[in-house]
Write a protein that holds these residues in place. Structure first.
Motif, mmCIF file in Angstrom:
data_model
loop_
_atom_site.group_PDB
_atom_site.id
_atom_site.type_symbol
_atom_site.label_atom_id
_atom_site.label_comp_id
_atom_site.label_asym_id
_atom_site.label_seq_id
_atom_site.Cartn_x
_atom_site.Cartn_y
_atom_site.Cartn_z
ATOM 1 N N GLU A 87 33.668 9.385 -6.281
ATOM 2 C CA GLU A 87 32.821 10.303 -6.918
ATOM 3 C C GLU A 87 31.729 9.915 -6.999
ATOM 4 O O GLU A 87 31.325 8.413 -6.264
ATOM 5 C CB GLU A 87 33.076 10.173 -8.479
ATOM 6 C CG GLU A 87 32.705 10.141 -9.112
ATOM 7 C CD GLU A 87 33.619 9.852 -10.727
ATOM 8 O OE1 GLU A 87 34.195 9.440 -11.333
ATOM 9 O OE2 GLU A 87 32.737 10.816 -11.699
ATOM 10 N N VAL A 88 30.636 10.656 -6.758
ATOM 11 C CA VAL A 88 29.251 10.761 -6.023
ATOM 12 C C VAL A 88 28.535 11.512 -7.010
ATOM 13 O O VAL A 88 29.201 12.314 -8.137
ATOM 14 C CB VAL A 88 28.770 11.020 -4.833
ATOM 15 C CG1 VAL A 88 29.761 9.958 -3.988
ATOM 16 C CG2 VAL A 88 29.079 12.522 -4.481
ATOM 17 N N MET A 89 27.552 11.076 -7.418
ATOM 18 C CA MET A 89 26.513 11.352 -7.733
ATOM 19 C C MET A 89 25.174 12.342 -7.653
ATOM 20 O O MET A 89 24.240 11.190 -6.464
ATOM 21 C CB MET A 89 25.868 10.611 -9.129
ATOM 22 C CG MET A 89 24.976 10.578 -10.322
ATOM 23 S SD MET A 89 24.527 9.747 -11.405
ATOM 24 C CE MET A 89 23.518 8.467 -10.282
ATOM 25 N N SER A 90 24.856 13.474 -7.960
ATOM 26 C CA SER A 90 23.392 14.166 -7.209
ATOM 27 C C SER A 90 22.482 13.029 -8.290
ATOM 28 O O SER A 90 21.582 13.182 -8.573
ATOM 29 C CB SER A 90 23.234 15.554 -7.410
ATOM 30 O OG SER A 90 24.168 15.950 -7.516
ATOM 31 N N SER A 91 21.049 12.754 -7.162
ATOM 32 C CA SER A 91 19.302 13.047 -7.361
ATOM 33 C C SER A 91 18.501 13.614 -6.577
ATOM 34 O O SER A 91 17.779 13.482 -7.293
ATOM 35 C CB SER A 91 19.154 11.424 -6.631
ATOM 36 O OG SER A 91 19.687 11.356 -4.626
ATOM 37 N N ASP A 92 18.531 15.122 -6.199
ATOM 38 C CA ASP A 92 17.967 15.591 -6.258
ATOM 39 C C ASP A 92 18.379 16.838 -5.546
ATOM 40 O O ASP A 92 20.207 16.656 -4.809
ATOM 41 C CB ASP A 92 16.714 14.661 -5.181
ATOM 42 C CG ASP A 92 16.538 15.096 -3.600
ATOM 43 O OD1 ASP A 92 16.981 16.059 -3.263
ATOM 44 O OD2 ASP A 92 16.482 14.229 -3.216
ATOM 45 N N LEU A 93 17.684 17.728 -4.757
ATOM 46 C CA LEU A 93 17.798 19.084 -4.968
ATOM 47 C C LEU A 93 18.807 19.310 -3.140
ATOM 48 O O LEU A 93 20.356 19.254 -2.734
ATOM 49 C CB LEU A 93 16.705 20.154 -4.764
ATOM 50 C CG LEU A 93 16.888 21.350 -4.115
ATOM 51 C CD1 LEU A 93 18.198 22.274 -4.230
ATOM 52 C CD2 LEU A 93 15.980 22.468 -3.889
ATOM 53 N N ARG A 94 18.309 19.023 -2.041
ATOM 54 C CA ARG A 94 18.124 18.079 -0.668
ATOM 55 C C ARG A 94 19.372 17.530 -0.864
ATOM 56 O O ARG A 94 20.336 17.382 -0.037
ATOM 57 C CB ARG A 94 17.677 18.102 -0.016
ATOM 58 C CG ARG A 94 16.467 19.453 -0.152
ATOM 59 C CD ARG A 94 16.827 20.724 -0.598
ATOM 60 N NE ARG A 94 15.765 21.882 -0.351
ATOM 61 C CZ ARG A 94 15.904 22.874 -0.508
ATOM 62 N NH1 ARG A 94 17.468 23.901 -0.345
ATOM 63 N NH2 ARG A 94 15.095 23.911 -0.596
ATOM 64 N N ALA A 95 19.811 16.549 -1.776
ATOM 65 C CA ALA A 95 20.797 15.591 -1.255
ATOM 66 C C ALA A 95 21.714 15.705 -2.265
ATOM 67 O O ALA A 95 22.654 15.511 -1.268
ATOM 68 C CB ALA A 95 20.087 14.222 -1.970
ATOM 69 N N SER A 96 21.694 16.678 -3.134
ATOM 70 C CA SER A 96 23.292 16.923 -3.538
ATOM 71 C C SER A 96 24.537 17.812 -2.833
ATOM 72 O O SER A 96 25.111 17.598 -2.371
ATOM 73 C CB SER A 96 22.982 18.258 -4.620
ATOM 74 O OG SER A 96 21.943 17.618 -5.194
ATOM 75 N N VAL A 97 23.044 18.673 -1.463
ATOM 76 C CA VAL A 97 23.856 19.669 -1.084
ATOM 77 C C VAL A 97 24.613 18.963 0.264
ATOM 78 O O VAL A 97 25.668 19.110 0.601
ATOM 79 C CB VAL A 97 22.570 20.592 -0.621
ATOM 80 C CG1 VAL A 97 22.023 20.416 1.213
ATOM 81 C CG2 VAL A 97 24.499 22.170 -0.077
ATOM 82 N N ALA A 98 23.812 17.495 0.710
ATOM 83 C CA ALA A 98 24.559 16.267 2.093
ATOM 84 C C ALA A 98 25.865 16.009 1.244
ATOM 85 O O ALA A 98 26.558 15.914 2.162
ATOM 86 C CB ALA A 98 23.869 15.549 1.535
ATOM 87 N N LEU A 99 25.523 16.170 -0.225
ATOM 88 C CA LEU A 99 26.951 15.359 -0.494
ATOM 89 C C LEU A 99 28.064 16.184 -0.600
ATOM 90 O O LEU A 99 29.517 15.978 -0.030
ATOM 91 C CB LEU A 99 26.839 14.838 -2.144
ATOM 92 C CG LEU A 99 26.151 13.775 -2.465
ATOM 93 C CD1 LEU A 99 25.799 12.779 -3.912
ATOM 94 C CD2 LEU A 99 26.238 12.564 -1.456
ATOM 95 N N VAL A 100 28.158 17.494 -1.187
ATOM 96 C CA VAL A 100 29.023 18.743 -0.858
ATOM 97 C C VAL A 100 29.546 18.649 0.439
ATOM 98 O O VAL A 100 30.500 18.923 0.628
ATOM 99 C CB VAL A 100 28.124 19.880 -1.455
ATOM 100 C CG1 VAL A 100 28.939 21.137 -1.357
ATOM 101 C CG2 VAL A 100 27.741 20.151 -2.745
ATOM 102 N N LEU A 101 28.144 18.541 1.351
ATOM 103 C CA LEU A 101 28.482 19.237 3.552
ATOM 104 C C LEU A 101 29.889 17.383 3.414
ATOM 105 O O LEU A 101 30.768 17.664 3.953
ATOM 106 C CB LEU A 101 27.504 18.974 3.220
ATOM 107 C CG LEU A 101 26.506 20.228 3.867
ATOM 108 C CD1 LEU A 101 25.041 20.160 4.970
ATOM 109 C CD2 LEU A 101 27.594 21.032 4.047
#
Ligand code: UD1
Length: 420
Positions: free
Chosen positions: A367-381
């Motif tokens: 389980e993780v948490m997004s911190s900004d726009l481009r960080a979020s997509v990195a977590l998805v990848l």
């Protein structure tokens, strides 16, 4: 708050259509404040930041007509233009500062909220303000607002940015279009989105000419004429899908974006082992089983490697065979995704503006948490290639800039679901 549930690992295969560029749409929308006549825009992405900019324009008195069938947005000037850009809108999207230039150029005054900081850095607007001052804008700052005024009209001048800034270049180009006489701006940003803004303005009758690699000359005109314009494709979305294919040993055909504009990224992906074929303006990309490391990936202004793809490339290099090093040279705090990637199994050390990646990571769901726009997509990848189940919280960050991401990913084989 909505979140993504991702079940990995999956191999991505199929075709992706790239949406319109968020970072081109925002300055083009701001520039519609210069017009007396209607403007019709096509290919605007359906993302939160574009909605926010449309709300901001509406709050300033422009009329917005969205035609879902034709996928166009028509923008008209109303009789009651206001020149107040509120904190409630600008705080959620820093590009709100882009209305300052057109407001003072056209309406000679503005009260615009200072955008404030954000998770990736302080992001001051001093270059915007100092340059507009050189064009004749007077201002003071009170209670978080820029109070700006122009005596008679903006006047062309010579400007040299101390450091390259995308937003400041856009704001000053837009304002100079209606300034009296000639403006020469040196040390400009030359991102493709800026060239798209210039194409839009020139099509409407502006006189903008690039006279050197980073030098632009603008001769002010009295008014701009009504036009229809289709916004370019999204460079960062395109790069993200290229990384997604490379990460997952996938195979994607990517349409709707001019591959020449991401030469740097495509060459890097070739270097790490991906097979890329460009045909009829389409990118065909195949990820390889073994990803090679890169020992000095540096973010830098266009045409170099973009900071907006740093987080996505970090995920890729975590899986590379051997160590990699990434330097972030644009924003002072753009490694917020690192702690979350570690939760998924990444081995990364940060020293100042450098990230040292161990490589050979086998991501595992968490389980993780997004911190900004481009960080979020990195977590998805990372979650897509991770073994098992991941939950990605706070995806409202991602919705600011990626159109229908989970739908596009599901179509090419990812197991990703949005839940409330
Ligand atoms: C734009 C992009 C963003 C991208 C960034 C860098 C949009 C809507 N956003 O942001 O996605 O990550 O370019 O490519 O297009 N700076 C100052 N003073 C200023 C302006 C900038 O010191 O007045 C500094 C910033 O803090 C940063 C650097 O200059 O360190 C570059 O920022 P800038 O290019 O202006 O980024 P944005 O336009 O905000």
């Amino acid at each position: 708050m909505e979140k993504f549930i991702v079940q990995g690992p999956c191999r991505l295969k199929g075709q992706v259509e790239i949406s319109g560029s968020k970072n081109a749409s925002l300055p083009i929308l701001a520039a519609t404040l210069l017009f007396d006549k209607p403007v019709e825009l096509k290919n605007l992405p359906k993302v939160k930041d574009v909605d926010t900019m449309l709300s901001l324009l509406k709050s300033l008195g422009l009329k917005i007509k969205i035609n879902n069938k034709k996928k166009t947005v028509k923008i008209y000037k109303s009789k009651k233009i206001k020149t107040f850009a509120s904190y409630s809108l600008v705080k959620t999207m820093r590009a709100g500062i882009l209305v300052l230039g057109p407001l003072v150029a056209k309406y000679k005054k503005a009260i615009t909220s200072l955008p404030g900081g954000c998770s990736i850095g302080a992001r001051p607007v001093n270059y915007h303000l100092n340059s507009l001052k050189r064009l004749g804008m007077k201002y003071f700052i009170k209670k978080g607002y820029i109070h700006a005024q122009v005596n008679s009209e903006l006047k062309g001048n010579k400007i040299k940015f101390p450091k390259i800034s995308v937003g400041a270049t856009e704001n000053i180009i837009i304002a100079s279009c209606l300034a009296k006489g000639k403006t020469i701006i040196k040390n400009c940003a030359i991102e493709p989105e800026i060239k798209d803004l210039c194409n839009f303005l020139n099509k409407a009758g502006a006189k903008i000419k690039w006279t050197g690699k980073r030098t632009v000359k603008i001769v002010g005109v009295k008014s701009l004429k009504s036009i229809k314009y289709s916004v370019m494709g999204d460079r960062i979305e395109c790069g993200t899908f290229c990384v997604a294919a490379s990460l997952s040993e996938g195979s994607l055909k990517i349409k709707g974006f001019n591959p020449k504009l991401i030469n740097t990224e495509l060459n890097l992906l070739k270097k790490i082992g991906s097979k890329i074929i460009i045909k009829n303006n389409e990118i065909n990309i195949k990820g390889s089983k073994i990803i090679k490391s890169i020992n000095n990936l540096k973010t830098k202004e266009y045409p170099s490697f973009p900071t907006d793809l740093q987080a996505a490339f970090m995920v890729l290099l975590c899986k590379a065979k051997g160590r990699s090093v990434i330097s972030e040279n644009i924003f002072e705090n753009r490694f917020t995704h690192v702690a979350e990637l570690r939760r998924l199994g990444a081995k990364i050390n940060i020293k100042k503006n450098k990230a040292f990646l161990d490589g050979n990571t086998l991501f595992e769901g968490a389980e993780v948490m997004s911190s900004d726009l481009r960080a979020s997509v990195a977590l998805v990848l990372a979650a897509i290639t991770a073994k098992g189940h991941s939950i990605i919280n706070r995806i409202y960050h991602l919705d600011r800039g990626y159109e229908k991401l989970e739908k596009k990913l599901s179509k090419i084989g990812a197991k990703i679901k949005r839940i409330p």
